[in-house]
Design a protein around this motif. Structure first.
Motif, PDB file in Angstrom:
ATOM      1  N   GLU A   1      26.151  32.306  41.546  1.00 46.30           N
ATOM      2  CA  GLU A   1      27.129  32.441  40.472  1.00 46.30           C
ATOM      3  C   GLU A   1      27.726  33.851  40.453  1.00 46.30           C
ATOM      4  O   GLU A   1      28.911  34.028  40.230  1.00 46.30           O
ATOM      5  CB  GLU A   1      26.490  32.111  39.112  1.00 46.30           C
ATOM      6  N   PHE A   2      26.868  34.848  40.662  1.00 47.15           N
ATOM      7  CA  PHE A   2      27.331  36.236  40.716  1.00 47.15           C
ATOM      8  C   PHE A   2      28.360  36.404  41.832  1.00 47.15           C
ATOM      9  O   PHE A   2      29.431  36.970  41.635  1.00 47.15           O
ATOM     10  CB  PHE A   2      26.146  37.184  40.931  1.00 47.15           C
ATOM     11  N   VAL A   3      28.035  35.907  43.011  1.00 46.99           N
ATOM     12  CA  VAL A   3      28.941  36.039  44.160  1.00 46.99           C
ATOM     13  C   VAL A   3      30.249  35.308  43.896  1.00 46.99           C
ATOM     14  O   VAL A   3      31.330  35.856  44.146  1.00 46.99           O
ATOM     15  CB  VAL A   3      28.277  35.542  45.464  1.00 46.99           C
ATOM     16  N   LEU A   4      30.183  34.104  43.371  1.00 48.76           N
ATOM     17  CA  LEU A   4      31.402  33.355  43.078  1.00 48.76           C
ATOM     18  C   LEU A   4      32.272  34.074  42.052  1.00 48.76           C
ATOM     19  O   LEU A   4      33.491  34.099  42.166  1.00 48.76           O
ATOM     20  CB  LEU A   4      31.068  31.941  42.601  1.00 48.76           C
ATOM     21  N   ALA A   5      31.640  34.678  41.054  1.00 49.49           N
ATOM     22  CA  ALA A   5      32.388  35.347  39.992  1.00 49.49           C
ATOM     23  C   ALA A   5      32.970  36.687  40.446  1.00 49.49           C
ATOM     24  O   ALA A   5      34.059  37.073  40.016  1.00 49.49           O
ATOM     25  CB  ALA A   5      31.486  35.569  38.779  1.00 49.49           C
ATOM     26  N   ARG A   6      32.290  37.422  41.303  1.00 46.71           N
ATOM     27  CA  ARG A   6      32.683  38.792  41.653  1.00 46.71           C
ATOM     28  C   ARG A   6      33.195  38.944  43.082  1.00 46.71           C
ATOM     29  O   ARG A   6      33.584  40.029  43.492  1.00 46.71           O
ATOM     30  CB  ARG A   6      31.503  39.743  41.445  1.00 46.71           C
ATOM     31  N   GLN A   7      33.220  37.877  43.846  1.00 46.43           N
ATOM     32  CA  GLN A   7      33.571  37.953  45.260  1.00 46.43           C
ATOM     33  C   GLN A   7      34.957  38.549  45.493  1.00 46.43           C
ATOM     34  O   GLN A   7      35.128  39.403  46.364  1.00 46.43           O
ATOM     35  CB  GLN A   7      33.482  36.573  45.900  1.00 46.43           C
ATOM     36  N   GLN A   8      35.955  38.137  44.748  1.00 42.39           N
ATOM     37  CA  GLN A   8      37.311  38.644  44.973  1.00 42.39           C
ATOM     38  C   GLN A   8      37.398  40.133  44.703  1.00 42.39           C
ATOM     39  O   GLN A   8      38.003  40.875  45.477  1.00 42.39           O
ATOM     40  CB  GLN A   8      38.323  37.880  44.124  1.00 42.39           C
ATOM     41  N   SER A   9      36.799  40.574  43.635  1.00 47.72           N
ATOM     42  CA  SER A   9      36.816  41.998  43.293  1.00 47.72           C
ATOM     43  C   SER A   9      36.080  42.812  44.352  1.00 47.72           C
ATOM     44  O   SER A   9      36.572  43.853  44.803  1.00 47.72           O
ATOM     45  CB  SER A   9      36.180  42.220  41.924  1.00 47.72           C
ATOM     46  N   LEU A  10      34.912  42.345  44.756  1.00 46.61           N
ATOM     47  CA  LEU A  10      34.139  43.065  45.776  1.00 46.61           C
ATOM     48  C   LEU A  10      34.856  43.050  47.121  1.00 46.61           C
ATOM     49  O   LEU A  10      34.858  44.047  47.845  1.00 46.61           O
ATOM     50  CB  LEU A  10      32.735  42.457  45.892  1.00 46.61           C
ATOM     51  N   MET A  11      35.490  41.926  47.452  1.00 50.42           N
ATOM     52  CA  MET A  11      36.232  41.841  48.710  1.00 50.42           C
ATOM     53  C   MET A  11      37.435  42.778  48.687  1.00 50.42           C
ATOM     54  O   MET A  11      37.749  43.427  49.687  1.00 50.42           O
ATOM     55  CB  MET A  11      36.679  40.391  48.964  1.00 50.42           C
ATOM     56  N   ARG A  12      38.118  42.873  47.556  1.00 46.85           N
ATOM     57  CA  ARG A  12      39.247  43.789  47.438  1.00 46.85           C
ATOM     58  C   ARG A  12      38.783  45.229  47.662  1.00 46.85           C
ATOM     59  O   ARG A  12      39.409  45.980  48.392  1.00 46.85           O
ATOM     60  CB  ARG A  12      39.910  43.637  46.074  1.00 46.85           C
TER      61      ARG A  12
END
Length: 168
Positions: free
Chosen positions: A9-20
């Protein structure tokens, strides 16, 4: 109960921000994916401890920056083009501005680049940036000052841009 509960859930929620963040640090989508994957594989090993007592996002962001700095020491530097691509009818001004900005960021030192990404794209405070980088607030201020001066020197045409316009 799995000791990785909540990680997905953490990865799904924060993936775009972390990838950016990873992309802005690395300057290349494939290298950014590798960086983020490497960091997430380390975070999952610490997940049970992080989910109970820590701030998983802050820990992950700090790990991302540390891994980026470490990778930059071991790998050859990026070789950005000295000139942006020819203006094409398929590019609008914002696209060209993003290209010029990415090229300018690539010319900064790894710590200056990290400070700029954390302060202006991730919108972290000086104190939060200092915590992520493991340095003093004074160091964040001086690195930011030097990085902005260098960006003004490298790409004066970006002086009139607002970060929100370029980040889109």
């Amino acid at each position: 109960m799995d000791h990785h509960d909540g990680f997905r859930e953490f990865v799904l929620a924060r993936q775009q921000s972390l990838m950016r963040t990873a992309y802005l640090l690395m300057g290349d989508a494939h290298l950014a994916e590798d960086l983020l994957q490497s960091v997430l594989s380390k975070v999952v090993g610490q997940w049970s401890k992080l989910s109970r007592s820590g701030n998983p996002e802050a820990y992950t962001r700090k790990a991302l920056v540390n891994q980026y700095i470490s990778w930059r020491r071991r790998h050859r530097p990026e070789l950005p083009s000295a000139h942006p691509p020819e203006r094409s009818t398929s590019y609008d001004e914002a696209t060209l501005d993003r290209i010029v900005l990415r090229q300018a960021l690539a010319k900064l030192g790894r710590k200056q680049r990290a400070v700029i990404v954390l302060r202006f794209w991730e919108d972290l405070t000086e104190a939060q940036t200092a915590d992520v980088l493991g340095c003093s607030i004074g160091t964040v201020k001086s690195q930011t000052h030097r990085a902005l001066a260098r960006l003004r020197e490298i790409a004066p045409e970006l002086m009139d841009l607002h970060v929100e316009e370029v980040a889109r």
